[in-house]
Design a protein around this motif. Structure first.
Motif, PDB file in Angstrom:
ATOM      1  N   ASP A  81       1.496   8.800  -4.142  1.00 25.94           N
ATOM      2  CA  ASP A  81       0.995   9.703  -3.103  1.00 25.94           C
ATOM      3  C   ASP A  81       1.396  11.146  -3.390  1.00 25.94           C
ATOM      4  N   TYR A  82       2.645  11.360  -3.818  1.00 30.41           N
ATOM      5  CA  TYR A  82       3.108  12.705  -4.157  1.00 30.41           C
ATOM      6  C   TYR A  82       2.287  13.280  -5.315  1.00 30.41           C
ATOM      7  N   GLU A 105       0.825  -1.201   0.000  1.00 23.97           N
ATOM      8  CA  GLU A 105       0.000   0.000   0.000  1.00 23.97           C
ATOM      9  C   GLU A 105       0.859   1.250   0.000  1.00 23.97           C
ATOM     10  N   ARG A 106       2.151   1.088   0.172  1.00 22.16           N
ATOM     11  CA  ARG A 106       3.060   2.228   0.230  1.00 22.16           C
ATOM     12  C   ARG A 106       3.573   2.541  -1.171  1.00 22.16           C
ATOM     13  N   ARG A 107       3.120   3.649  -1.712  1.00 20.92           N
ATOM     14  CA  ARG A 107       3.535   4.108  -3.035  1.00 20.92           C
ATOM     15  C   ARG A 107       3.819   5.608  -2.971  1.00 20.92           C
ATOM     16  N   PRO A 108       5.017   5.966  -2.544  1.00 24.52           N
ATOM     17  CA  PRO A 108       5.336   7.376  -2.326  1.00 24.52           C
ATOM     18  C   PRO A 108       5.219   8.252  -3.572  1.00 24.52           C
ATOM     19  N   ARG A 131      -7.599   3.940  -3.821  1.00 22.51           N
ATOM     20  CA  ARG A 131      -7.414   5.332  -3.397  1.00 22.51           C
ATOM     21  C   ARG A 131      -7.727   6.314  -4.506  1.00 22.51           C
ATOM     22  N   THR A 154      -1.388  13.994  -3.985  1.00 22.71           N
ATOM     23  CA  THR A 154      -1.602  14.918  -2.874  1.00 22.71           C
ATOM     24  C   THR A 154      -0.831  16.229  -2.987  1.00 22.71           C
TER      25      THR A 154
END
Length: 86
Positions: free
Chosen positions: A49-50, A43-46, A71, A53
């Motif tokens: 996410d950047y 679930e961690r996809r930096p 998401r 967001t």
């Protein structure tokens, strides 16, 4: 309005090239494509996410090639999400 692209592969052995080519063929400038290597189970996809967001503004369009992530509104398992506006 800016069109941004996101491409992801799960392993170092996989190539992003097909996804990058598809994004560019749909009009995404190379400088606006954000690739990421992350496991499909993570679930961690930096980078994603950047993009979602920090980078996108009202009216911008993310084009997510062959993407499925709850998401992202309108996510699909196959094909892009082009046309989804933030």
């Amino acid at each position: 309005m800016t069109l941004y692209g996101y491409a992801r592969v799960s392993t170092e052995e996989q190539s992003l090239q097909r996804q990058l080519d598809a994004l560019q063929s749909r009009g995404v400038d190379q400088q606006n494509i954000y690739p990421e290597k992350a496991s499909g189970t993570s679930e961690r996809r930096p980078v994603l996410d950047y993009l979602l967001t920090e980078l996108l503004n009202a009216g911008d369009t993310p084009d997510l090639h062959r993407f499925s992530d709850p998401r992202v509104p309108g996510h699909r398992a196959h094909g892009g999400c082009g046309g989804r506006r933030r």
